[in-house]
Each structure stands twice: as structure tokens, then as C-alpha cells.
Write a protein that holds these residues in place. Sequence first.
Motif, mmCIF file in Angstrom:
data_model
loop_
_atom_site.group_PDB
_atom_site.id
_atom_site.type_symbol
_atom_site.label_atom_id
_atom_site.label_comp_id
_atom_site.label_asym_id
_atom_site.label_seq_id
_atom_site.Cartn_x
_atom_site.Cartn_y
_atom_site.Cartn_z
ATOM 1 N N MET A 196 0.671 -1.127 -0.047
ATOM 2 C CA MET A 196 0.245 0.035 0.116
ATOM 3 C C MET A 196 0.872 1.320 -0.111
ATOM 4 O O MET A 196 0.467 2.277 -0.826
ATOM 5 C CB MET A 196 -0.950 -0.007 1.273
ATOM 6 N N ALA A 197 2.004 1.237 0.681
ATOM 7 C CA ALA A 197 2.787 2.444 0.714
ATOM 8 C C ALA A 197 3.380 2.588 -0.643
ATOM 9 O O ALA A 197 3.767 3.775 -1.116
ATOM 10 C CB ALA A 197 3.919 2.232 1.769
ATOM 11 N N ASN A 198 3.690 1.505 -1.430
ATOM 12 C CA ASN A 198 4.312 1.884 -2.945
ATOM 13 C C ASN A 198 3.085 2.683 -3.576
ATOM 14 O O ASN A 198 3.398 3.662 -4.377
ATOM 15 C CB ASN A 198 4.444 0.737 -3.404
ATOM 16 N N PHE A 199 2.083 2.396 -3.663
ATOM 17 C CA PHE A 199 0.777 3.124 -4.364
ATOM 18 C C PHE A 199 0.804 4.486 -3.779
ATOM 19 O O PHE A 199 0.820 5.648 -4.723
ATOM 20 C CB PHE A 199 -0.347 2.368 -4.114
ATOM 21 N N LYS A 200 1.101 4.664 -2.591
ATOM 22 C CA LYS A 200 1.012 6.070 -1.833
ATOM 23 C C LYS A 200 2.052 7.015 -2.558
ATOM 24 O O LYS A 200 1.793 8.046 -2.842
ATOM 25 C CB LYS A 200 1.126 6.079 -0.344
ATOM 26 N N ASN A 201 3.409 6.438 -2.458
ATOM 27 C CA ASN A 201 4.563 7.283 -3.201
ATOM 28 C C ASN A 201 4.407 7.246 -4.443
ATOM 29 O O ASN A 201 4.830 8.396 -4.754
ATOM 30 C CB ASN A 201 5.811 6.236 -2.644
ATOM 31 N N SER A 202 4.057 6.347 -5.366
ATOM 32 C CA SER A 202 3.906 6.700 -6.883
ATOM 33 C C SER A 202 2.834 7.908 -6.976
ATOM 34 O O SER A 202 2.873 8.794 -8.041
ATOM 35 C CB SER A 202 3.389 5.303 -7.322
ATOM 36 N N ARG A 203 1.523 7.788 -6.233
ATOM 37 C CA ARG A 203 0.642 8.865 -6.502
ATOM 38 C C ARG A 203 1.143 10.154 -6.118
ATOM 39 O O ARG A 203 1.195 11.204 -6.541
ATOM 40 C CB ARG A 203 -0.481 8.385 -5.642
ATOM 41 N N LEU A 204 1.831 10.326 -4.832
ATOM 42 C CA LEU A 204 2.635 11.501 -4.250
ATOM 43 C C LEU A 204 3.638 12.135 -5.347
ATOM 44 O O LEU A 204 3.666 13.203 -5.513
ATOM 45 C CB LEU A 204 3.074 11.350 -2.971
ATOM 46 N N SER A 205 4.298 11.086 -5.759
ATOM 47 C CA SER A 205 5.349 11.374 -7.047
ATOM 48 C C SER A 205 4.694 12.166 -8.052
ATOM 49 O O SER A 205 5.337 13.003 -8.584
ATOM 50 C CB SER A 205 6.184 10.201 -7.144
ATOM 51 N N GLU A 206 3.640 11.625 -8.699
ATOM 52 C CA GLU A 206 2.939 12.100 -9.770
ATOM 53 C C GLU A 206 2.371 13.499 -9.463
ATOM 54 O O GLU A 206 2.400 14.345 -10.265
ATOM 55 C CB GLU A 206 1.983 11.067 -10.461
ATOM 56 N N ASP A 207 1.879 13.480 -8.345
ATOM 57 C CA ASP A 207 1.251 14.846 -7.784
ATOM 58 C C ASP A 207 2.327 15.949 -7.791
ATOM 59 O O ASP A 207 2.274 17.130 -8.082
ATOM 60 C CB ASP A 207 0.484 14.755 -6.620
ATOM 61 N N ILE A 208 3.525 15.536 -7.183
ATOM 62 C CA ILE A 208 4.573 16.456 -7.114
ATOM 63 C C ILE A 208 4.937 16.755 -8.555
ATOM 64 O O ILE A 208 5.489 17.946 -8.797
ATOM 65 C CB ILE A 208 5.722 16.272 -6.030
ATOM 66 N N LYS A 209 4.995 15.965 -9.383
ATOM 67 C CA LYS A 209 5.504 16.233 -10.654
ATOM 68 C C LYS A 209 4.538 17.036 -11.293
ATOM 69 O O LYS A 209 5.128 18.079 -12.162
ATOM 70 C CB LYS A 209 5.658 14.889 -11.443
ATOM 71 N N ARG A 210 3.275 16.877 -11.068
ATOM 72 C CA ARG A 210 2.051 17.892 -11.920
ATOM 73 C C ARG A 210 2.410 19.235 -11.183
ATOM 74 O O ARG A 210 2.435 20.593 -12.104
ATOM 75 C CB ARG A 210 0.676 17.221 -11.561
ATOM 76 N N GLU A 211 2.483 19.460 -9.917
ATOM 77 C CA GLU A 211 2.795 20.784 -9.373
ATOM 78 C C GLU A 211 3.927 21.416 -9.764
ATOM 79 O O GLU A 211 4.088 22.612 -9.886
ATOM 80 C CB GLU A 211 2.654 20.629 -7.989
ATOM 81 N N LEU A 212 5.156 20.799 -9.886
ATOM 82 C CA LEU A 212 6.312 21.431 -10.378
ATOM 83 C C LEU A 212 6.284 21.790 -11.791
ATOM 84 O O LEU A 212 6.699 22.697 -12.276
ATOM 85 C CB LEU A 212 7.316 19.998 -10.190
ATOM 86 N N SER A 213 5.697 21.020 -12.601
ATOM 87 C CA SER A 213 5.686 21.423 -13.952
ATOM 88 C C SER A 213 4.779 22.730 -14.090
ATOM 89 O O SER A 213 5.101 23.606 -14.963
ATOM 90 C CB SER A 213 4.904 20.301 -14.787
ATOM 91 N N ALA A 214 3.728 22.683 -13.254
ATOM 92 C CA ALA A 214 2.951 24.081 -13.458
ATOM 93 C C ALA A 214 3.653 25.293 -12.770
ATOM 94 O O ALA A 214 3.521 26.296 -13.364
ATOM 95 C CB ALA A 214 1.464 23.799 -12.397
ATOM 96 N N MET A 215 4.364 25.027 -11.757
ATOM 97 C CA MET A 215 5.436 25.955 -11.188
ATOM 98 C C MET A 215 6.342 26.468 -12.160
ATOM 99 O O MET A 215 6.704 27.642 -12.230
ATOM 100 C CB MET A 215 5.811 25.741 -9.993
ATOM 101 N N ILE A 216 6.854 25.766 -12.919
ATOM 102 C CA ILE A 216 7.739 25.922 -13.928
ATOM 103 C C ILE A 216 7.151 26.904 -15.081
ATOM 104 O O ILE A 216 7.830 27.920 -15.562
ATOM 105 C CB ILE A 216 8.537 24.586 -14.560
#
Length: 117
Positions: free
Chosen positions: A1-21
Motif C-alpha cells: 500500500m505504501a508503494n501506491f501512495k509514494n507513486s501517487r505522491l510522486s505524480e502529484d509533485i510532478k504535476r505541481e512542479l510542472s505548473a510552477m515551471i
Amino acid sequence: MANFKNSRLSEDIKRELSAMICNEIKDPRVKSGMVTVVRTELSGDGSHLKAYISSLEGMESAKTAVKGLESASGFIRREIGNRLHLRKCPELKFIADNSIEHSAEISKMISDALGDK
């Protein structure tokens, strides 16, 4: 379950980082070309994140964008923590990547081989 949470959080951070750039980072080194976040890798405990940055203009442009992002990493961490409501925002490491340039070269070679004009 933790692996799913990490991958979801990683994609959320990627989305926010792209928007900030695209919208919020005013550093001219980051705005020097088509800069993109290719992928992000979050560590198992969620304390470190590697963000792979690529540029359409080539590897040198990606390296200068990485320097600009590293200088703005405190601002980026604070904004990501606030937007995603994280108790502890991961430490960011930016890595230059040439995958966009490489894929553009491959696309050009394919179109040349097929004779598209």
C-alpha cells in the motif's frame, strides 16, 4: 500500500512542479527554453525526490535550468508542501536529462526514412 501512495505522491509533485515551471518561477535560466519535468522518483520514506528535467534545446539548456531550479528549491519545497498539504515536504534533487532531445532526433530520423515532407 505504501508503494501506491509514494507513486501517487510522486505524480502529484510532478504535476505541481510542472505548473510552477510554466507559471511562477521567474528565473531566466529556467525560462531559457522548453523545460519539462520528465519523471520524478520519490524515496521509500518520502524524504527525498529526484526530478528529471529535460529541455527541447538540448542538454546544456537542461543543465542551466537545473541550476536555476536548485537556486529556487526552497521556494519550490514550500509551495509544494502548501499545495499538497504535506506534513513534511521531500528534499528536492534536480537532474538534467536529454530524453526530449533524443526523442526529437529519433522522430526526425523516422520522418526522413519514410520520406515525409
